[in-house]
Design a protein around this motif. Structure first.
Motif, PDB file in Angstrom:
ATOM      1  N   PHE A  38       7.172   9.585  -9.029  1.00 41.81           N
ATOM      2  CA  PHE A  38       6.534   8.430  -9.656  1.00 41.81           C
ATOM      3  C   PHE A  38       7.525   7.282  -9.840  1.00 41.81           C
ATOM      4  CE2 PHE A  38       3.266  11.443 -11.636  1.00 41.81           C
ATOM      5  CZ  PHE A  38       2.307  11.115 -10.680  1.00 41.81           C
ATOM      6  N   ALA A  39       8.764   7.614 -10.156  1.00 43.92           N
ATOM      7  CA  ALA A  39       9.782   6.567 -10.324  1.00 43.92           C
ATOM      8  C   ALA A  39      10.032   5.847  -9.008  1.00 43.92           C
ATOM      9  CB  ALA A  39      11.076   7.184 -10.851  1.00 43.92           C
ATOM     10  N   ALA A  40      10.104   6.604  -7.920  1.00 42.78           N
ATOM     11  CA  ALA A  40      10.325   5.999  -6.608  1.00 42.78           C
ATOM     12  C   ALA A  40       9.166   5.093  -6.221  1.00 42.78           C
ATOM     13  CB  ALA A  40      10.510   7.092  -5.554  1.00 42.78           C
ATOM     14  N   ALA A  41       7.939   5.554  -6.468  1.00 44.32           N
ATOM     15  CA  ALA A  41       6.767   4.749  -6.143  1.00 44.32           C
ATOM     16  C   ALA A  41       6.740   3.466  -6.971  1.00 44.32           C
ATOM     17  CB  ALA A  41       5.493   5.558  -6.374  1.00 44.32           C
ATOM     18  N   LEU A  45       5.737   1.429   2.083  1.00 43.54           N
ATOM     19  CA  LEU A  45       6.964   1.436   1.280  1.00 43.54           C
ATOM     20  C   LEU A  45       6.933   2.535   0.228  1.00 43.54           C
ATOM     21  CD1 LEU A  45       7.389  -2.416   0.850  1.00 43.54           C
ATOM     22  CD2 LEU A  45       8.853  -0.904   2.203  1.00 43.54           C
ATOM     23  N   SER A  46       5.786   2.704  -0.415  1.00 46.81           N
ATOM     24  CA  SER A  46       5.690   3.748  -1.435  1.00 46.81           C
ATOM     25  C   SER A  46       5.719   5.133  -0.801  1.00 46.81           C
ATOM     26  CB  SER A  46       4.421   3.567  -2.279  1.00 46.81           C
ATOM     27  OG  SER A  46       3.254   3.592  -1.461  1.00 46.81           O
ATOM     28  N   GLU A  47       5.104   5.288   0.366  1.00 48.71           N
ATOM     29  CA  GLU A  47       5.141   6.587   1.046  1.00 48.71           C
ATOM     30  C   GLU A  47       6.566   6.938   1.457  1.00 48.71           C
ATOM     31  OE1 GLU A  47       3.542   8.331   5.256  1.00 48.71           O
ATOM     32  OE2 GLU A  47       2.008   7.520   3.895  1.00 48.71           O
ATOM     33  N   MET A  48       7.277   5.971   2.010  1.00 48.06           N
ATOM     34  CA  MET A  48       8.676   6.211   2.374  1.00 48.06           C
ATOM     35  C   MET A  48       9.503   6.602   1.155  1.00 48.06           C
ATOM     36  SD  MET A  48       9.853   3.360   5.170  1.00 48.06           S
ATOM     37  CE  MET A  48       8.936   1.962   4.547  1.00 48.06           C
ATOM     38  N   SER A  49       9.337   5.854   0.069  1.00 45.70           N
ATOM     39  CA  SER A  49      10.116   6.096  -1.147  1.00 45.70           C
ATOM     40  C   SER A  49       9.815   7.454  -1.748  1.00 45.70           C
ATOM     41  CB  SER A  49       9.840   4.985  -2.173  1.00 45.70           C
ATOM     42  OG  SER A  49      10.145   3.727  -1.663  1.00 45.70           O
TER      43      SER A  49
END
Length: 260
Positions: free
Chosen positions: A215-218, A247-251
Motif C-alpha cells: 500500500f505504501a508503494a502504491a 506505475l502503481s503495478e510496477m511499484s
C-alpha cells in the motif's frame, strides 16, 4: 445500491478497462458516463487479470522457468487489456517528458506516434514487472502466485480511481472528461473495497508487512505522479489514468518481490 446496479457497473468497468466483450444488456439506458461505475474498478481489475493469474499459477505448477512464466503472464494480460494502460504510460511519458509547456505536452500526448520517453517507459515497465513476477514465482506456491497477482490487479485499479478523483481534468475534450468525474461516494467505495479485496487476496500468502509495503508503494507512486501531472499538464487525462495503473503495478510488484 442494488446488486443489479453493481453488476452493471462491473460490466461497464470491464468494458472500459479491457477488450473483453460485455453483453449489451448492461448498457441499456447508459449515457456512457463512469462517475458511478468507478466504484467497481477493483473488482473489474480482478476479473480482467484472472486469466493471466490462472496461467501464472498453472505454469508455476508445471515447473516452467520463472522468466518464461512472467513473460507469458504479461503477454496474456496485455492481450486482454488491449495494452490500454501501456498506451497511457507511453503517451504520458512522451508528453510529460518532452513537452516544454502544458499545451505542447498535451499535444504530444494526443499524438499516436511513440517517442523516446514513451519507449523507455515501456521497456522499464515490462522489465520491472517481468523481473518482479519471476521473483514471486520463485518465492510463492502456484496458487499463492495467482492470488498475489489478483491482489496487485485490485490495488492498481484502485489507484486509478484515486488519481482520477484527486486531479481536475487537464482538457475538456478528452476521454476522461467525456466519461465524467468520479462521484465522491463511488470513489470512497472503490478505495475501501479495493483495500479490502487486496488484503483478502494477499494476506493468506504474505505478511502484514508485505501488505503495508504494498500500500505504501502504491500510495507513493500515485502521489508522486499526481504532483508531476499537475505541474506539467494541470490535471489528469485518459492517458495519465492508464499510466497510474502501470506505475502503481510496477511499484507494488517491486515492493512485493522484496518483501515475499
Amino acid at each position: 445500491m442494488t446488486i443489479q446496479d453493481y453488476i452493471d457497473d462491473i460490466a461497464r468497468s470491464v468494458a472500459f478497462l479491457s477488450r473483453v466483450p460485455v453483453p449489451q444488456r448492461h448498457f441499456i439506458g447508459h449515457d456512457g458516463r463512469l462517475s458511478r461505475a468507478v466504484r467497481a474498478f477493483p473488482v473489474a481489475g480482478v476479473l480482467i487479470v484472472l486469466p493471466a493469474a490462472a496461467l501464472a499459477a498453472v505454469l508455476s505448477a508445471l515447473g516452467a522457468p520463472p522468466l518464461l512464466n512472467a513473460f507469458a503472464t504479461l503477454a496474456l494480460q496485455v492481450l486482454v487489456t488491449g495494452a490500454l494502460h501501456e498506451d497511457g504510460l507511453s503517451d504520458s511519458a512522451d508528453g510529460i517528458g518532452g513537452g516544454k509547456d502544458r499545451e505542447s505536452a498535451l499535444a504530444i500526448m494526443k499524438d499516436s506516434r511513440i517517442g523516446s520517453y514513451g519507449a523507455v517507459a515501456l521497456i522499464l515497465s515490462f522489465g520491472l514487472r517481468t523481473a518482479a513476477i519471476a521473483a514471486l514465482a520463485t518465492a510463492l506456491t502456484p496458487s499463492g502466485l495467482g492470488m498475489v497477482l489478483l491482489a496487485v490487479a485490485a490495488a492498481s485499479r484502485t489507484a486509478m480511481v484515486w488519481h482520477w478523483s484527486l486531479l481536475p481534468p487537464a482538457r475538456r475534450d478528452g476521454v476522461a472528461a467525456s466519461v465524467g468525474e468520479p462521484d465522491s461516494s463511488a470513489t470512497i467505495f472503490a478505495l475501501v473495497s479495493g483495500v479490502l479485496i487486496t488484503a483478502l487476496l494477499l494476506l493468506p500468502h504474505g505478511s502484514v508487512l508485505s501488505l503495508v509495503l504494498m500500500f505504501a508503494a502504491a500510495a507513493l507512486s500515485v502521489l508522486a505522479f499526481n504532483r508531476t501531472a499537475m505541474h506539467k499538464i494541470g490535471g489528469h487525462t485518459g492517458d495519465t489514468i492508464g499510466a497510474t495503473q502501470q506505475l502503481s503495478e510496477m511499484s507494488v510488484l517491486f515492493a512485493l518481490a522484496l518483501a515475499l
